[in-house]
Every structure is written in C-alpha cells, then in structure tokens.
Motif scaffolding. Structure first.
Motif, mmCIF file in Angstrom:
data_model
loop_
_atom_site.group_PDB
_atom_site.id
_atom_site.type_symbol
_atom_site.label_atom_id
_atom_site.label_comp_id
_atom_site.label_asym_id
_atom_site.label_seq_id
_atom_site.Cartn_x
_atom_site.Cartn_y
_atom_site.Cartn_z
ATOM 1 N N TYR A 170 34.759 29.794 44.577
ATOM 2 C CA TYR A 170 34.071 29.921 43.301
ATOM 3 C C TYR A 170 34.979 30.323 42.149
ATOM 4 O O TYR A 170 34.558 30.289 40.993
ATOM 5 N N LYS A 171 36.189 30.735 42.436
ATOM 6 C CA LYS A 171 37.189 31.098 41.422
ATOM 7 C C LYS A 171 36.720 32.224 40.507
ATOM 8 O O LYS A 171 37.115 32.302 39.357
ATOM 9 N N LYS A 172 35.875 33.091 41.026
ATOM 10 C CA LYS A 172 35.453 34.263 40.272
ATOM 11 C C LYS A 172 36.140 35.480 40.861
ATOM 12 O O LYS A 172 36.422 35.514 42.058
ATOM 13 N N PHE A 173 36.396 36.476 40.030
ATOM 14 C CA PHE A 173 37.002 37.707 40.524
ATOM 15 C C PHE A 173 35.927 38.572 41.160
ATOM 16 O O PHE A 173 34.875 38.813 40.564
ATOM 17 N N ILE A 174 36.197 39.028 42.367
ATOM 18 C CA ILE A 174 35.283 39.915 43.072
ATOM 19 C C ILE A 174 36.038 41.178 43.442
ATOM 20 O O ILE A 174 37.264 41.180 43.554
ATOM 21 N N THR A 175 35.299 42.269 43.612
ATOM 22 C CA THR A 175 35.906 43.560 43.923
ATOM 23 C C THR A 175 35.844 43.810 45.420
ATOM 24 O O THR A 175 34.782 43.729 46.022
ATOM 25 N N ARG A 176 36.977 44.110 45.997
ATOM 26 C CA ARG A 176 37.075 44.486 47.406
ATOM 27 C C ARG A 176 37.539 45.931 47.467
ATOM 28 O O ARG A 176 38.373 46.365 46.663
ATOM 29 N N SER A 177 37.024 46.677 48.434
ATOM 30 C CA SER A 177 37.446 48.067 48.559
ATOM 31 C C SER A 177 37.777 48.377 50.009
ATOM 32 O O SER A 177 37.306 47.710 50.934
ATOM 33 N N LYS A 178 38.606 49.389 50.183
ATOM 34 C CA LYS A 178 38.998 49.845 51.505
ATOM 35 C C LYS A 178 39.140 51.356 51.441
ATOM 36 O O LYS A 178 39.553 51.915 50.418
ATOM 37 N N LYS A 179 38.791 52.029 52.544
ATOM 38 C CA LYS A 179 38.878 53.487 52.578
ATOM 39 C C LYS A 179 40.077 53.915 53.412
ATOM 40 O O LYS A 179 40.313 53.371 54.490
ATOM 41 N N TYR A 180 40.820 54.887 52.901
ATOM 42 C CA TYR A 180 41.993 55.431 53.571
ATOM 43 C C TYR A 180 41.794 56.927 53.780
ATOM 44 O O TYR A 180 41.284 57.624 52.900
ATOM 45 N N ALA A 181 42.228 57.422 54.935
ATOM 46 C CA ALA A 181 42.244 58.862 55.187
ATOM 47 C C ALA A 181 43.605 59.385 54.734
ATOM 48 O O ALA A 181 44.634 58.887 55.176
ATOM 49 N N ALA A 182 43.602 60.368 53.842
ATOM 50 C CA ALA A 182 44.847 60.892 53.287
ATOM 51 C C ALA A 182 44.932 62.395 53.520
ATOM 52 O O ALA A 182 43.923 63.102 53.517
ATOM 53 N N HIS A 183 46.154 62.880 53.692
ATOM 54 C CA HIS A 183 46.409 64.293 53.956
ATOM 55 C C HIS A 183 46.390 65.082 52.655
ATOM 56 O O HIS A 183 47.080 64.742 51.696
ATOM 57 N N ASP A 184 45.595 66.144 52.616
ATOM 58 C CA ASP A 184 45.485 67.046 51.463
ATOM 59 C C ASP A 184 45.798 68.453 51.963
ATOM 60 O O ASP A 184 44.915 69.158 52.450
ATOM 61 N N GLU A 185 47.044 68.857 51.866
ATOM 62 C CA GLU A 185 47.533 70.092 52.477
ATOM 63 C C GLU A 185 46.742 71.331 52.074
ATOM 64 O O GLU A 185 46.454 72.195 52.886
ATOM 65 N N HIS A 186 46.364 71.447 50.790
ATOM 66 C CA HIS A 186 45.748 72.679 50.300
ATOM 67 C C HIS A 186 44.244 72.550 50.073
ATOM 68 O O HIS A 186 43.641 73.428 49.448
ATOM 69 N N ASN A 187 43.629 71.486 50.542
ATOM 70 C CA ASN A 187 42.193 71.249 50.349
ATOM 71 C C ASN A 187 41.793 71.397 48.883
ATOM 72 O O ASN A 187 40.782 72.013 48.552
ATOM 73 N N SER A 188 42.581 70.823 47.976
ATOM 74 C CA SER A 188 42.337 71.031 46.556
ATOM 75 C C SER A 188 41.588 69.893 45.883
ATOM 76 O O SER A 188 41.195 70.031 44.735
ATOM 77 N N TYR A 189 41.331 68.779 46.556
ATOM 78 C CA TYR A 189 40.659 67.649 45.934
ATOM 79 C C TYR A 189 39.237 67.539 46.441
ATOM 80 O O TYR A 189 38.952 67.809 47.595
ATOM 81 N N ARG A 190 38.324 67.145 45.554
ATOM 82 C CA ARG A 190 36.903 67.074 45.853
ATOM 83 C C ARG A 190 36.380 65.661 45.595
ATOM 84 O O ARG A 190 37.021 64.855 44.948
ATOM 85 N N THR A 191 35.172 65.396 46.056
ATOM 86 C CA THR A 191 34.540 64.102 45.865
ATOM 87 C C THR A 191 34.463 63.777 44.374
ATOM 88 O O THR A 191 34.070 64.616 43.571
ATOM 89 N N GLY A 192 34.857 62.566 44.029
ATOM 90 C CA GLY A 192 34.833 62.127 42.635
ATOM 91 C C GLY A 192 36.174 62.208 41.940
ATOM 92 O O GLY A 192 36.356 61.622 40.871
ATOM 93 N N ASP A 193 37.141 62.917 42.503
ATOM 94 C CA ASP A 193 38.467 63.017 41.890
ATOM 95 C C ASP A 193 39.220 61.699 42.044
ATOM 96 O O ASP A 193 39.149 61.048 43.078
ATOM 97 N N THR A 194 39.967 61.312 41.012
ATOM 98 C CA THR A 194 40.836 60.143 41.089
ATOM 99 C C THR A 194 42.214 60.627 41.511
ATOM 100 O O THR A 194 42.795 61.505 40.860
ATOM 101 N N VAL A 195 42.729 60.086 42.609
ATOM 102 C CA VAL A 195 44.006 60.549 43.155
ATOM 103 C C VAL A 195 44.933 59.371 43.424
ATOM 104 O O VAL A 195 44.496 58.224 43.525
ATOM 105 N N ARG A 196 46.223 59.689 43.530
ATOM 106 C CA ARG A 196 47.230 58.707 43.939
ATOM 107 C C ARG A 196 47.684 59.097 45.340
ATOM 108 O O ARG A 196 47.946 60.269 45.601
ATOM 109 N N ILE A 197 47.771 58.103 46.235
ATOM 110 C CA ILE A 197 48.188 58.368 47.606
ATOM 111 C C ILE A 197 49.425 57.551 47.923
ATOM 112 O O ILE A 197 49.637 56.476 47.365
ATOM 113 N N GLU A 198 50.256 58.110 48.811
ATOM 114 C CA GLU A 198 51.516 57.463 49.183
ATOM 115 C C GLU A 198 51.556 57.275 50.688
ATOM 116 O O GLU A 198 51.123 58.136 51.452
#
Length: 106
Positions: free
Chosen positions: A32-60
């Motif tokens: 169809y040549k239309k742009f569609i959104t795909r998403s994937k979930k990743y489990a990431a390590h948060d050493e100090h438990n400082s991030y909460r639901t809704g936060d925008t983060v960068r993961i490596e």
C-alpha cells in the motif's frame, strides 16, 4: 563495532533494576506504500530504579545481563530529589516555604 542506541518510552517499571521500553519505528507498507508504525519492547537495565512509566529514555546495546536484558538505560528525564517520595501519596519532599511573621511590624 559501535553499539546501537534507541529512544523509547518506559511502559513498565515493575521489576527491580529493570524497565520495559517501547521503541516505535515507521516503515513503509510493501503493497500500500503507506507509512505504518511498528513497535517493539526491550528490557533495559536501570541500576538506580530512577525511571518511571511514561519517561522518554535512550537505551544502549550491551552484553547480556540476564535472560532478556541486553540493553542499558543511558539517559532520561532527571529524577527530582523527592520524586519517589511524592509518588507514594505522602507529603512533598521539600516543605512549602511558610510566611514569616514580621518581628515588630503590625
């Protein structure tokens, strides 16, 4: 070889030292040549438990840390000093400044 860096939104912080991050990408549909959104979930390590639901983060990308965790949180919104305390429904971390009475003025 450089490590991949992705940006996403934290969708869960229920586990200890782990956040689940949803990363969205836009791809073109092959027919169809239309742009569609795909998403994937990743489990990431948060050493100090400082991030909460809704936060925008960068993961490596990193070495395997557990069965599912292969990512580490790099940056996100700065955690406020009383953030976790305020979420519990208690009083604020820093008391509001009170009006001081003037010594001799009426």
């Amino acid at each position: 070889m450089s490590k991949r860096i992705l940006q996403g939104v934290v969708v869960s912080h229920a586990c200890d030292k782990t956040v689940i991050v949803r990363v969205e990408r836009r791809v073109m549909h092959p027919i169809y040549k239309k742009f569609i959104t795909r998403s994937k979930k990743y489990a990431a390590h948060d050493e100090h438990n400082s991030y909460r639901t809704g936060d925008t983060v960068r993961i490596e990308e990193s070495r395997p840390l557990s069965k599912r965790k292969r990512w580490v949180v790099l940056t996100g919104p700065e955690a406020a000093p009383g953030r976790r305390f305020a979420e519990r429904g208690g009083a604020t971390a820093a008391p509001a400044p009170q009006a001081e009475e003037a010594g001799g003025a009426a």
